[in-house]
Structures are given as C-alpha cells and as structure tokens.
Design a protein around this motif. Structure first.
Motif, PDB file in Angstrom:
ATOM      1  N   GLN A 196      56.787  38.829  86.239  1.00 33.37           N
ATOM      2  CA  GLN A 196      57.287  39.360  84.981  1.00 33.37           C
ATOM      3  C   GLN A 196      56.633  38.613  83.832  1.00 33.37           C
ATOM      4  O   GLN A 196      56.441  37.410  83.908  1.00 33.37           O
TER       5      GLN A 196
ATOM      6  N   GLN B  36      58.078  30.359  76.266  1.00 32.51           N
ATOM      7  CA  GLN B  36      59.355  30.988  76.596  1.00 32.51           C
ATOM      8  C   GLN B  36      60.399  30.526  75.588  1.00 32.51           C
ATOM      9  O   GLN B  36      60.507  29.331  75.290  1.00 32.51           O
TER      10      GLN B  36
ATOM     11  N   THR C 255      45.129  29.620  75.736  1.00 32.45           N
ATOM     12  CA  THR C 255      46.455  30.237  75.625  1.00 32.45           C
ATOM     13  C   THR C 255      47.531  29.308  76.159  1.00 32.45           C
ATOM     14  O   THR C 255      47.268  28.397  76.947  1.00 32.45           O
ATOM     15  N   LEU C 256      48.734  29.592  75.737  1.00 39.26           N
ATOM     16  CA  LEU C 256      49.923  28.884  76.225  1.00 39.26           C
ATOM     17  C   LEU C 256      51.042  29.925  76.319  1.00 39.26           C
ATOM     18  O   LEU C 256      51.243  30.700  75.372  1.00 39.26           O
ATOM     19  N   ARG C 257      51.707  29.975  77.458  1.00 42.48           N
ATOM     20  CA  ARG C 257      52.849  30.880  77.562  1.00 42.48           C
ATOM     21  C   ARG C 257      54.059  30.161  76.975  1.00 42.48           C
ATOM     22  O   ARG C 257      54.351  29.017  77.349  1.00 42.48           O
TER      23      ARG C 257
ATOM     24  N   PRO D 130      53.856  37.550  80.658  1.00 43.06           N
ATOM     25  CA  PRO D 130      52.468  37.116  80.687  1.00 43.06           C
ATOM     26  C   PRO D 130      52.251  35.977  81.666  1.00 43.06           C
ATOM     27  O   PRO D 130      53.187  35.251  82.009  1.00 43.06           O
ATOM     28  N   GLY D 131      51.007  35.800  82.077  1.00 42.51           N
ATOM     29  CA  GLY D 131      50.668  34.716  82.973  1.00 42.51           C
ATOM     30  C   GLY D 131      50.688  33.392  82.241  1.00 42.51           C
ATOM     31  O   GLY D 131      50.747  33.355  81.011  1.00 42.51           O
ATOM     32  N   PRO D 132      50.678  32.295  83.005  1.00 40.58           N
ATOM     33  CA  PRO D 132      50.676  30.988  82.354  1.00 40.58           C
ATOM     34  C   PRO D 132      49.419  30.814  81.523  1.00 40.58           C
ATOM     35  O   PRO D 132      48.379  31.399  81.826  1.00 40.58           O
ATOM     36  N   GLY D 133      49.508  30.007  80.473  1.00 42.18           N
ATOM     37  CA  GLY D 133      48.371  29.823  79.593  1.00 42.18           C
ATOM     38  C   GLY D 133      47.308  28.943  80.215  1.00 42.18           C
ATOM     39  O   GLY D 133      47.511  28.314  81.263  1.00 42.18           O
ATOM     40  N   THR D 134      46.187  28.881  79.532  1.00 41.76           N
ATOM     41  CA  THR D 134      45.087  28.048  80.009  1.00 41.76           C
ATOM     42  C   THR D 134      45.309  26.581  79.667  1.00 41.76           C
ATOM     43  O   THR D 134      44.664  25.710  80.241  1.00 41.76           O
ATOM     44  N   LEU D 135      46.187  26.320  78.711  1.00 44.51           N
ATOM     45  CA  LEU D 135      46.454  24.936  78.309  1.00 44.51           C
ATOM     46  C   LEU D 135      47.609  24.372  79.129  1.00 44.51           C
ATOM     47  O   LEU D 135      48.637  25.041  79.286  1.00 44.51           O
ATOM     48  N   PRO D 136      47.475  23.183  79.664  1.00 46.23           N
ATOM     49  CA  PRO D 136      48.589  22.598  80.394  1.00 46.23           C
ATOM     50  C   PRO D 136      49.778  22.333  79.467  1.00 46.23           C
ATOM     51  O   PRO D 136      49.562  22.006  78.303  1.00 46.23           O
ATOM     52  N   PRO D 137      51.008  22.527  79.890  1.00 51.01           N
ATOM     53  CA  PRO D 137      51.413  22.804  81.277  1.00 51.01           C
ATOM     54  C   PRO D 137      51.411  24.291  81.628  1.00 51.01           C
ATOM     55  O   PRO D 137      52.051  24.656  82.618  1.00 51.01           O
ATOM     56  N   GLY D 138      50.756  25.128  80.881  1.00 50.61           N
ATOM     57  CA  GLY D 138      50.706  26.550  81.171  1.00 50.61           C
ATOM     58  C   GLY D 138      51.812  27.310  80.477  1.00 50.61           C
ATOM     59  O   GLY D 138      51.568  28.277  79.778  1.00 50.61           O
ATOM     60  N   THR D 139      53.023  26.840  80.663  1.00 52.53           N
ATOM     61  CA  THR D 139      54.183  27.477  80.038  1.00 52.53           C
ATOM     62  C   THR D 139      55.086  26.398  79.450  1.00 52.53           C
ATOM     63  O   THR D 139      55.278  25.345  80.066  1.00 52.53           O
ATOM     64  N   VAL D 140      55.614  26.671  78.272  1.00 51.75           N
ATOM     65  CA  VAL D 140      56.611  25.766  77.697  1.00 51.75           C
ATOM     66  C   VAL D 140      57.832  26.582  77.302  1.00 51.75           C
ATOM     67  O   VAL D 140      57.717  27.760  76.952  1.00 51.75           O
ATOM     68  N   THR D 141      58.977  25.948  77.390  1.00 50.37           N
ATOM     69  CA  THR D 141      60.208  26.566  76.906  1.00 50.37           C
ATOM     70  C   THR D 141      60.600  25.847  75.621  1.00 50.37           C
ATOM     71  O   THR D 141      60.703  24.617  75.596  1.00 50.37           O
ATOM     72  N   VAL D 142      60.799  26.615  74.566  1.00 56.34           N
ATOM     73  CA  VAL D 142      61.020  25.990  73.255  1.00 56.34           C
ATOM     74  C   VAL D 142      62.313  25.172  73.267  1.00 56.34           C
ATOM     75  O   VAL D 142      62.311  23.985  72.972  1.00 56.34           O
TER      76      VAL D 142
ATOM     77  N   ALA E 131      60.389  22.094  78.617  1.00 58.92           N
ATOM     78  CA  ALA E 131      60.301  22.124  80.070  1.00 58.92           C
ATOM     79  C   ALA E 131      59.236  23.111  80.494  1.00 58.92           C
ATOM     80  O   ALA E 131      59.095  24.182  79.918  1.00 58.92           O
TER      81      ALA E 131
END
Lengths: 438, 281
Positions: free
Chosen positions: B265, A65, A61-63, B267-279, A8
């Motif tokens: 709070q 969580q 980069t990729l954040r 790190p910022g979203p990443g440069t790769l879409p979708p920016g953030t993923v939840t494992v 997600a």
C-alpha cells in the motif's frame, strides 16, 4: 536538541503516506554535494526529523508517514563544500506527494518591493535567519535586546529570546550545530565568549559558550566532512577552528588553523568552497589591513596568497554568496566609510569586479544579501546602508541594475519569512526590524 | 537613401555587451592600442572603456584596457582620473607591474607613489621567488606530478611549459594553488615505445599575464628522462560489464520492483535512509 525519538522508521505505508522528493537542476555534486532534509509536525509538540545526506545525484526521495500529525513542514538545505547554498520548504498536508525543488532559477514576485506590516524588535540590530520546525525565523540582536521575529497574518511579530550575553553585539550567525537541520544561533558580543542558542521548535535555548574569550567574527562550515558544522572564530591576530562533535559541543583544533602572523585585526570571516574542491575555504577581512585567505584541505586550512587580492580595506562584513548565477560563491564586502566591493569567483580566485557589476558609485554598505526575488533567474541583492541604498536586480549581462531604494538599515537577510515559497528581505532599521516583499 | 540611413544608424549604435565575445574584446583592445599609439588618447579611452565594464572580459584583458586608459589619462594630464584608474588596477592586482614601454620616468614615479600609498610594504623591485624539486624520472604516457612553491611575491598564475626534446614549441598547463603557497599540476607526457627526454620550464605570471619569475627558461629547459611507455590497452571487459547484461539486469530489477510496489500500500520507501519516517508516531 534533536528529537529523533519522535521519529520512527516504518516498514509499511498507510493512508497518510506521501513521497517527499528532493530535486534540482543544479549540477551534482558541483553545485550541491549534500542535503539536509527536515520534516516536522506543524504542531510544535509533535515529531521532528532532520538528517544531513551527502549526495551523488538528485532526485532523492523519502517516504513520509503522517502518524498522528495533521500537517507538517518539510524543508531542505542544499550545501556546497560544507556551506549552505540555498533552502526550500513546503507544507505537507499528506494529500499528495511533494517535491522540494532546489532550482537553479530562483524567482520571486514581479512587482515592486514594499513594506509589510510594522517594524518590530530591537533597533539597529544584527540579523540571522533560522530554518526549522515552526518555519523560518529571524533572530535580531541589538544593544537594547534581542527578539525572534516571525511572520503572522502578513506582518512581523517579535518573540522573546534567551538573555543575550553581556557587551555590545558584534556578530550573529545561524547554523545547524546539532545536526537536526534546524538552524541554531551563535551570538558574538564584545563582552563575552561566543554563546550558542540552540533551536527548539520555534524557540531558542541558551546552551554552551565556545572558548573563554570574546571574538570579533565567526563563520560556519562542515570543515572535516563529518556531517556536522564546525566554527571558525577570529579576533585581533587570532584565528581558531573549533570542531563540532555533532551535538553542538566544540573543541579547539589548534593544529588545523593558525593565523601564523598573517593577520592582525580580524573584523569579518566568511567560509565557502571557492576552488570547487568540496572543501570550505576561508576569507578573512580585517580593519585597515589586507584581505587574506586560507584554502580548506578537508579538516585543515593552509594559507594561500593567490585566492584574494591583498587589498587593504576597513571591512565591516563579508558575504560569500552566488552573485552571478554560476553557483560559485562570490564575495561582497561592506567597508566602513567606503563603497562596497564585489569580488567574483573565477576559477577559484576572487577578482574585483565592483566597477563592472555594481552601479557606480557603489553604496557604502553595512551588509549585503543575495537571492532571487524578482521575476528573473539571476541573483538579486539587497543592501543595508545608511542612508538607504537602491536594491539591485541581477541581469543576464551579469551587471546589477538599480531598483527602488530600500530604507536605511544596519543589516539585511533574504529569507522566506512567511514560508510561502519565495524570498523576502528582512532589514534592521532604526525603527526596528522590517519586512519587504514583492 | 533609406539604406544609407539604416547603415549609418547601425554603425552609430554601440555594440550590445552581450554580443561581445572574447575575440570581440580582443578587437576592442587592439583598436584601443592602435588609437593610443596614434596618440588619439580620447578615442582610445572611449574604445577601451566598454572592455573594463564587460563582465566576460578576462582579468588580463581588463587590466590591459585599464592600463591603456590610465596612460591616456596621464598623458592628457588628467591626473585625478589616472589615479582613479590606476587604483582600479591595483584593486584587481595589488602586485601589478606596468606594461608601458615608453620608459617615462614621470609615469613610473606616479604609479610607484600610488602603490606605496595603497599597498603596505610595497617594494617597487619585487618579483617572485619559486622553489621546485624537479622529478628525476618518469614514464611516457603516465601521469607526472609537479609541485612548485612560491616563497616570495604576488603570483597570480603558474604554468608549466613542456615539450618533447626535438620539438620546437611548448605546450602549457596551468598549476592550481593548493595552499601554503604550493601549486600543483599533473601532466601526462605523450606515450612512446622508446625512451625520450621531456623538457620543461615553469613560469609565474601576475594578474595581467606578465611573466614575473621562471624556473629554467624556454631556451634552457629542465629535463626529465622518460622511459618508454604506451597508453594502457584496455583488458577485455568482463562479461558482466557489457551493456546488454547490465540492461537485462536493470529490466529484471525493474520488473521485481514493480511487483513489490504493486504488492504494498502507498508509495515505496524513499532512496534516503531510513527510507520512511513517521512525523509523529
């Protein structure tokens, strides 16, 4: 089957959030023009994310969580011209940021290569390395059966595979067919149409067959730049491009590639961007007939006589990989009953430099694998041969130096089987599959 | 005495391969050629062998060295070694044509017999055939596309040689293979405020650099009438492309980005879409 449902996108971070950076000192896009980034829960029933990105620059980069994951594995595949060039993986403990570095200098241990653990799995097998959730695996298929090979506690262990198709194994290929950055498997036997084994975690599930007839060889690349891996199948005088719909379903594109009478006894195929135009080019090896090539044009292939010397060889296998450290794919040729050859890519043309770069007499090989696994930056090589052949260390002069002799083997792949960050050599021997590490 | 010994040692040491530049390889080749012409065949083989083993030698340089070595071996009646060396030549270029100017029938026969054994369908008289639709017109200072098709033969290189009418020398540009045996290049004739004629010919070469086919010739070139055309003078750059505007915008964006990062709070979203993923959600 990709499990994107388990992933997600979120809009805000939390305590277990890290930044995953993909970096490289390789030129972009000349050496890497796309990356496939995978992140998966260490628990195999946990989530999995995988996506292919065309890139114009690095780092990216990729954040990430954690969510309910305690730990995870991240990996990246660097592609060049629609063909994988290298892989890097690292564990994520969500305590600190992680960088996956697709470095131009790939080094391994400084010591001598030595066996680890005992032989497992089928004897005299063909091998293919698969990266994905659960870590790196090797699939081995022999006449007596097939196994999925993993490394646990410093030794190889063998697990079950789906039932192989009927007939004698002819070729096996690992490629991400469903776009989740996990490598699936294509099994080629003499008695059935090519069969797909799709990777699910650390297991494989038999899915579709491709076409209706047995073939002799297979190669994979994103031929049409639509972010999925297409397949080229060949046998006899027949050469076919099968286009992927992104979900590992393939359609024959007869107009895009035709043998057109140029080949009669296909025995091996290899895809790689030889001329640096970002399109995968095709090299076709034959049994006692000339080596030939087709240039990729972004969805179609056109015959070209200028790419490879039309030398007549009885080719057992082809390996397109960077052998001289310039990021271009070079062609290693295993020839039945004759010394192996090395053709070096020079400005899009493959030049026979066997006598220049290989120790003479060169070994009679079944298969050749390249990768950096000693202390130097230059690519090294491991050769599957009977009897065993000396492993080769790359040198700054561009000439391979002989190292210790590897055991007699029918196939070899260089892969980080224990996910510790450096390459290992996995060899198929008469005793089973063995692991050499430095 | 000590100095003499050191000098002796320096001369006796073979040159390290990584010290060999393309110019040095040419020196080796010239020295080997001279030894060959002086009938010092053993010395010629010894001098030329390092060139055949040097990864940085060009294909043409390696082929020249190999041919001289093969000829030396043949003349010394070491037919086995000559055969092995000729085989190496044919591995590099199955269409290789001997450069030897001695006209020795025995040598030609030996080489042709070897080719017949190794190359299916070998035709000793084969050259190459080229097709080319010549452009009829163009503009000075503007790119001009040329395409040539190889309809027969083993062509390793295609070059187009161009010159402005009235000039003595040609400038050459390589064509790139594009499949279906079509070769392509784009050349930009020099800009000129007056019309002029561009002369050119196309040359096909084998891997050794020998000419095996031509369209037109240096003394009978094809012609393209070019209309006057100068290099485009750049239009005044828009204000928003000036460095200080871009630099200012970057600084503002960086400041805003910093504010956003400080306000959230982690790190910022990443440069790769979708920016953030939840494992595992």
């Amino acid at each position: 089957m990709p499990r994107f449902a388990a992933v997600a996108a979120v809009v805000s971070g939390c305590g277990s959030t890290i930044t995953l950076e993909i970096a490289s000192d390789r030129p972009v896009p000349a050496a890497i023009d796309a990356i496939c980034v995978g992140v998966a829960d260490e628990a195999l029933d946990g989530g999995h994310f995988g996506r292919l990105y065309p890139i114009a620059s690095l780092p990216q980069t990729l954040r990430v969580q954690a969510g309910n994951a305690d730990a995870a594995l991240a990996w990246v595949r660097g592609d060049r011209g629609g063909v994988p060039a290298l892989y890097v993986s690292a564990p994520l403990d969500f305590g600190s940021d992680v960088t996956l570095d697709l470095a131009s200098c790939q080094v391994g241990g400084a010591g001598d290569a030595a066996p680890r653990g005992a032989a497992v799995g089928p004897t005299g097998a063909l091998l293919a390395a698969s990266h994905g959730q659960g870590g790196t695996l090797v699939v081995a298929i022999g006449t007596a059966g097939a196994s999925v090979i993993d490394a646990t506690n410093g030794a190889l262990v063998a697990h079950d595979t789906p039932a192989p198709p009927p007939g004698t194994p002819v070729s096996i290929l690992a490629a991400d067919l469903d776009g989740d950055c996990d490598d699936d498997i294509v099994v080629i036997t003499s008695g059935a149409a090519p069969l797909i084994w799709q990777r699910e975690g650390d297991e494989f599930v038999a899915t579709d067959s491709i076409g209706g007839a047995a073939v002799a060889a297979v190669a994979a690349a994103d031929v049409e730049h639509d972010r999925d891996i297409d397949l080229v199948l060949g046998g006899g005088g027949n050469l076919q491009l099968w286009l992927n719909d992104g979900a590992a379903h393939f359609t024959h594109a007869a107009a895009a590639l035709s043998a057109a009478g140029r080949v009669s006894a296909i025995s091996a195929l290899a895809l790689g961007d030889l001329d640096g135009d970002a399109n995968a080019d095709l090299v076709v090896g034959q049994a006692n007939a000339p080596l030939t090539a087709w240039l990729g044009e972004g969805g179609t292939f056109v015959a070209s006589d200028a790419v490879v010397p039309a030398i007549q060889l009885d080719i057992e296998s082809l390996t397109l990989a960077d052998a001289d450290g310039d990021f271009d794919p070079d062609l290693a040729i295993a020839i039945r009953g004759a010394p192996m050859r090395l053709l070096v890519d020079r400005d899009g043309r493959l030049e026979d430099q066997s006598f220049v770069r290989l120790p003479q007499p060169a070994p009679i090989a079944h298969a050749i694998a390249f990768g950096g696994w000693d202390g130097g930056c230059e690519p090294d090589a491991v050769i599957a041969a009977e009897p065993g052949a000396a492993m080769l260390r790359g040198s700054d002069l561009g000439v391979f130096q002989t190292d210790l002799v590897a055991p007699a083997a029918t196939d070899v792949t260089m892969v980080d089987i224990d996910d510790d960050g450096d390459l290992d050599a996995i060899m198929a021997t008469a005793e089973g599959v063995i692991w050499l590490a430095r | 005495m000590a100095r003499a010994l050191i000098l002796l040692v320096l001369f006796a040491l073979p040159a390290r391969a990584d010290d060999v530049s393309p110019q040095a390889i040419e020196l080796y080749l010239a020295r080997g050629q001279k030894l060959f012409e002086e009938q010092e065949y053993g010395a010629a083989i010894q001098t030329l062998t390092p060139v055949t083993r040097d990864a940085r030698a060009t294909r043409a340089q390696r082929l020249r060295a190999l041919e001289l070595i093969a000829l030396s071996q043949f003349i010394r009646n070491d037919k086995g070694a000559a055969r092995a060396t000729f085989e190496r030549i044919l591995d590099i270029d199955p269409g290789y044509q001997l450069r030897d100017t001695s006209g020795s029938p025995a040598l030609r026969q030996f080489f042709d017999d070897l080719k017949k054994q190794l190359i299916p369908g070998y035709d000793p008289h084969a050259g190459a055939d080229l097709e080319h639709a010549a452009p009829t017109a163009g503009t000075a200072g503007r790119a001009l596309e040329l395409q040539v098709r190889v309809t027969r033969g083993n062509v390793f290189d295609l070059v187009v040689a161009t010159r402005r009418r009235g000039e003595l020398t040609y400038a050459t540009s390589p064509l790139s293979p594009r499949g279906d045996n079509r070769w392509h290049t784009r050349i930009t004739p020099p800009p000129s405020s007056k019309p002029y004629v561009l002369e050119y010919y196309v040359e096909a070469r084998d891997a050794g650099g020998a000419t095996i086919a031509r369209i037109a010739a240096p003394d009978q070139p094809l012609e393209i009438a070019l209309t006057a055309g100068a290099v485009d003078t750049a239009a005044p750059r828009p204000w928003f492309t000036r460095w200080y505007v871009i630099g200012g915008a970057v600084a503002v964006a960086a400041s805003l980005g910093g504010v956003i990062v400080l306000a959230t709070q982690g790190p910022g979203p990443g440069t790769l879409p979708p920016g953030t993923v939840t494992v595992t959600p």
